[in-house]
Design a protein around this motif. Structure first.
Motif, PDB file in Angstrom:
ATOM      1  N   PHE A  47      -0.258  -8.397   8.091  1.00 30.40           N
ATOM      2  CA  PHE A  47      -0.793  -7.582   6.995  1.00 30.40           C
ATOM      3  C   PHE A  47       0.062  -6.333   6.795  1.00 30.40           C
ATOM      4  CE2 PHE A  47      -5.534  -8.994   7.330  1.00 30.40           C
ATOM      5  CZ  PHE A  47      -5.270 -10.092   6.528  1.00 30.40           C
ATOM      6  N   TYR A  48       0.436  -5.687   7.892  1.00 29.44           N
ATOM      7  CA  TYR A  48       1.199  -4.443   7.774  1.00 29.44           C
ATOM      8  C   TYR A  48       2.587  -4.698   7.178  1.00 29.44           C
ATOM      9  CZ  TYR A  48       2.491   0.348   8.559  1.00 29.44           C
ATOM     10  OH  TYR A  48       2.867   1.647   8.339  1.00 29.44           O
ATOM     11  N   LYS A  49       3.192  -5.815   7.536  1.00 29.96           N
ATOM     12  CA  LYS A  49       4.476  -6.166   6.922  1.00 29.96           C
ATOM     13  C   LYS A  49       4.319  -6.360   5.418  1.00 29.96           C
ATOM     14  CE  LYS A  49       6.420  -8.363  11.016  1.00 29.96           C
ATOM     15  NZ  LYS A  49       6.755  -9.632  11.668  1.00 29.96           N
ATOM     16  N   LYS A  50       3.224  -6.991   5.010  1.00 31.41           N
ATOM     17  CA  LYS A  50       2.952  -7.176   3.580  1.00 31.41           C
ATOM     18  C   LYS A  50       2.727  -5.836   2.897  1.00 31.41           C
ATOM     19  CE  LYS A  50       0.948 -11.765   4.104  1.00 31.41           C
ATOM     20  NZ  LYS A  50      -0.288 -12.569   4.073  1.00 31.41           N
ATOM     21  N   ILE A  51       2.030  -4.936   3.583  1.00 33.79           N
ATOM     22  CA  ILE A  51       1.783  -3.596   3.038  1.00 33.79           C
ATOM     23  C   ILE A  51       3.100  -2.871   2.796  1.00 33.79           C
ATOM     24  CG2 ILE A  51       0.863  -1.302   3.613  1.00 33.79           C
ATOM     25  CD1 ILE A  51      -1.428  -2.841   5.088  1.00 33.79           C
ATOM     26  N   LEU A  52       3.991  -2.928   3.772  1.00 39.41           N
ATOM     27  CA  LEU A  52       5.285  -2.249   3.629  1.00 39.41           C
ATOM     28  C   LEU A  52       6.121  -2.864   2.513  1.00 39.41           C
ATOM     29  CD1 LEU A  52       6.297  -1.642   7.350  1.00 39.41           C
ATOM     30  CD2 LEU A  52       5.319  -0.013   5.721  1.00 39.41           C
ATOM     31  N   TYR A  53       6.124  -4.194   2.442  1.00 41.77           N
ATOM     32  CA  TYR A  53       6.874  -4.875   1.389  1.00 41.77           C
ATOM     33  C   TYR A  53       6.322  -4.499   0.012  1.00 41.77           C
ATOM     34  CZ  TYR A  53       8.699  -8.506  -1.623  1.00 41.77           C
ATOM     35  OH  TYR A  53       9.305  -9.163  -2.664  1.00 41.77           O
ATOM     36  N   LEU A  54       5.018  -4.548  -0.129  1.00 43.92           N
ATOM     37  CA  LEU A  54       4.382  -4.242  -1.404  1.00 43.92           C
ATOM     38  C   LEU A  54       4.596  -2.787  -1.803  1.00 43.92           C
ATOM     39  CD1 LEU A  54       2.635  -5.418  -3.645  1.00 43.92           C
ATOM     40  CD2 LEU A  54       0.627  -4.934  -2.252  1.00 43.92           C
ATOM     41  N   SER A  55       4.473  -1.875  -0.859  1.00 44.43           N
ATOM     42  CA  SER A  55       4.670  -0.455  -1.175  1.00 44.43           C
ATOM     43  C   SER A  55       6.116  -0.171  -1.557  1.00 44.43           C
ATOM     44  CB  SER A  55       4.235   0.422  -0.006  1.00 44.43           C
ATOM     45  OG  SER A  55       5.020   0.169   1.131  1.00 44.43           O
ATOM     46  N   ASN A  56       7.052  -0.803  -0.876  1.00 40.38           N
ATOM     47  CA  ASN A  56       8.463  -0.638  -1.226  1.00 40.38           C
ATOM     48  C   ASN A  56       8.735  -1.179  -2.620  1.00 40.38           C
ATOM     49  OD1 ASN A  56      11.123   0.122  -0.748  1.00 40.38           O
ATOM     50  ND2 ASN A  56      11.652  -1.873   0.103  1.00 40.38           N
ATOM     51  N   SER A  57       8.141  -2.306  -2.937  1.00 40.46           N
ATOM     52  CA  SER A  57       8.301  -2.909  -4.255  1.00 40.46           C
ATOM     53  C   SER A  57       7.738  -1.996  -5.341  1.00 40.46           C
ATOM     54  CB  SER A  57       7.602  -4.272  -4.272  1.00 40.46           C
ATOM     55  OG  SER A  57       7.650  -4.836  -5.541  1.00 40.46           O
ATOM     56  N   ILE A  58       6.554  -1.436  -5.118  1.00 43.93           N
ATOM     57  CA  ILE A  58       5.940  -0.532  -6.099  1.00 43.93           C
ATOM     58  C   ILE A  58       6.795   0.711  -6.282  1.00 43.93           C
ATOM     59  CG2 ILE A  58       3.972   1.010  -6.485  1.00 43.93           C
ATOM     60  CD1 ILE A  58       2.219  -1.172  -5.201  1.00 43.93           C
ATOM     61  N   LEU A  59       7.295   1.267  -5.199  1.00 48.23           N
ATOM     62  CA  LEU A  59       8.106   2.481  -5.268  1.00 48.23           C
ATOM     63  C   LEU A  59       9.400   2.245  -6.039  1.00 48.23           C
ATOM     64  CD1 LEU A  59       8.423   5.438  -4.402  1.00 48.23           C
ATOM     65  CD2 LEU A  59       9.525   4.614  -2.340  1.00 48.23           C
ATOM     66  N   ASN A  60      10.030   1.091  -5.813  1.00 49.42           N
ATOM     67  CA  ASN A  60      11.325   0.818  -6.448  1.00 49.42           C
ATOM     68  C   ASN A  60      11.210   0.344  -7.894  1.00 49.42           C
ATOM     69  OD1 ASN A  60      12.778   1.538  -4.163  1.00 49.42           O
ATOM     70  ND2 ASN A  60      12.636  -0.509  -3.303  1.00 49.42           N
ATOM     71  N   LYS A  61      10.110  -0.298  -8.255  1.00 48.31           N
ATOM     72  CA  LYS A  61       9.979  -0.878  -9.596  1.00 48.31           C
ATOM     73  C   LYS A  61       9.320   0.044 -10.613  1.00 48.31           C
ATOM     74  CE  LYS A  61       9.779  -5.679  -8.114  1.00 48.31           C
ATOM     75  NZ  LYS A  61       8.951  -6.890  -8.010  1.00 48.31           N
ATOM     76  N   ASN A  62       8.771   1.162 -10.190  1.00 45.22           N
ATOM     77  CA  ASN A  62       8.018   2.018 -11.106  1.00 45.22           C
ATOM     78  C   ASN A  62       8.585   3.424 -11.127  1.00 45.22           C
ATOM     79  OD1 ASN A  62       5.718   0.196 -11.909  1.00 45.22           O
ATOM     80  ND2 ASN A  62       5.593   0.079  -9.691  1.00 45.22           N
ATOM     81  N   SER A  63       8.483   4.036 -12.295  1.00 44.95           N
ATOM     82  CA  SER A  63       9.036   5.375 -12.462  1.00 44.95           C
ATOM     83  C   SER A  63       7.955   6.420 -12.707  1.00 44.95           C
ATOM     84  CB  SER A  63      10.012   5.380 -13.642  1.00 44.95           C
ATOM     85  OG  SER A  63       9.325   5.030 -14.833  1.00 44.95           O
ATOM     86  N   PHE A  64       6.701   6.103 -12.395  1.00 42.46           N
ATOM     87  CA  PHE A  64       5.630   7.058 -12.675  1.00 42.46           C
ATOM     88  C   PHE A  64       5.401   8.057 -11.557  1.00 42.46           C
ATOM     89  CE2 PHE A  64       3.588   2.859 -11.876  1.00 42.46           C
ATOM     90  CZ  PHE A  64       3.151   3.067 -10.585  1.00 42.46           C
ATOM     91  N   PHE A  65       6.126   7.938 -10.456  1.00 38.89           N
ATOM     92  CA  PHE A  65       5.968   8.901  -9.370  1.00 38.89           C
ATOM     93  C   PHE A  65       6.772  10.160  -9.669  1.00 38.89           C
ATOM     94  CE2 PHE A  65       5.482   4.696  -7.398  1.00 38.89           C
ATOM     95  CZ  PHE A  65       4.163   4.810  -7.007  1.00 38.89           C
TER      96      PHE A  65
END
Length: 164
Positions: free
Chosen positions: A20-38
């Motif tokens: 689960f934690y590996k999936k969390i890290l993968y998903l969070s990295n994907s969200i951070l890299n694919k979105n510019s709203f931060f």
């Protein structure tokens, strides 16, 4: 003689939590890299994204009454704390002050957990908008876009639990 150790329930729960934690890290990295709203793309932003997704996993484990969900959630948080420690050390924080930094991030995490809605059945875009209002993570003009993305993540993860 050692095989009984590997078949123990705690080890299965621990392995599931690591997956689960590996999936969390993968998903969070994907969200951070694919979105510019931060507002910024830095360590604190990464911490916030991982925290939100970790909270979603914890809440869904409880909601769907996953077998041994208390142990799994405990292992998830342990993995999170170990990851915080490791990543802060890699940033150059030394042994003498690492505990203080980890403690402050863990306090932030539990505060965010307390701000997340208790009832997961009724979560919608407005819940994530309210959540982002509390923290300075997303620029104000893009909060709706961010709320939609995290609602999609929540719904996708919730659907994946329903399949199990």
């Amino acid at each position: 003689m050692i095989l009984h150790y590997f078949k123990r329930k705690e080890n299965k729960d621990k392995q599931l939590a690591q997956d689960f934690y590996k999936k969390i890290l993968y998903l969070s990295n994907s969200i951070l890299n694919k979105n510019s709203f931060f507002k910024e793309s830095n360590y604190n932003t990464s911490f916030e994204i991982v925290s939100i997704i970790l909270i979603i996993y914890i809440k869904l484990n409880i909601k769907f009454n996953i077998k041994n969900h208390k142990n799994i959630n405990e292992y998830l948080i342990n993995n999170f704390v170990l990851d915080l420690d490791d990543s802060l050390r890699s940033k150059g924080i030394g042994d003498m002050s690492i505990g203080k930094y980890v403690k402050s991030y863990v306090k932030k995490f539990y505060f965010r957990l307390s701000k997340f809605p208790y009832e997961t059945d009724k979560i919608d875009k407005n819940h994530f908008l309210d959540y982002f209002q509390s923290f300075e993570l997303v620029s104000s003009e893009k909060k709706i876009e961010a709320a939609k993305v995290f609602l999609e993540v929540f719904n996708h993860l919730s659907d994946s639990y329903k399949v199990k």
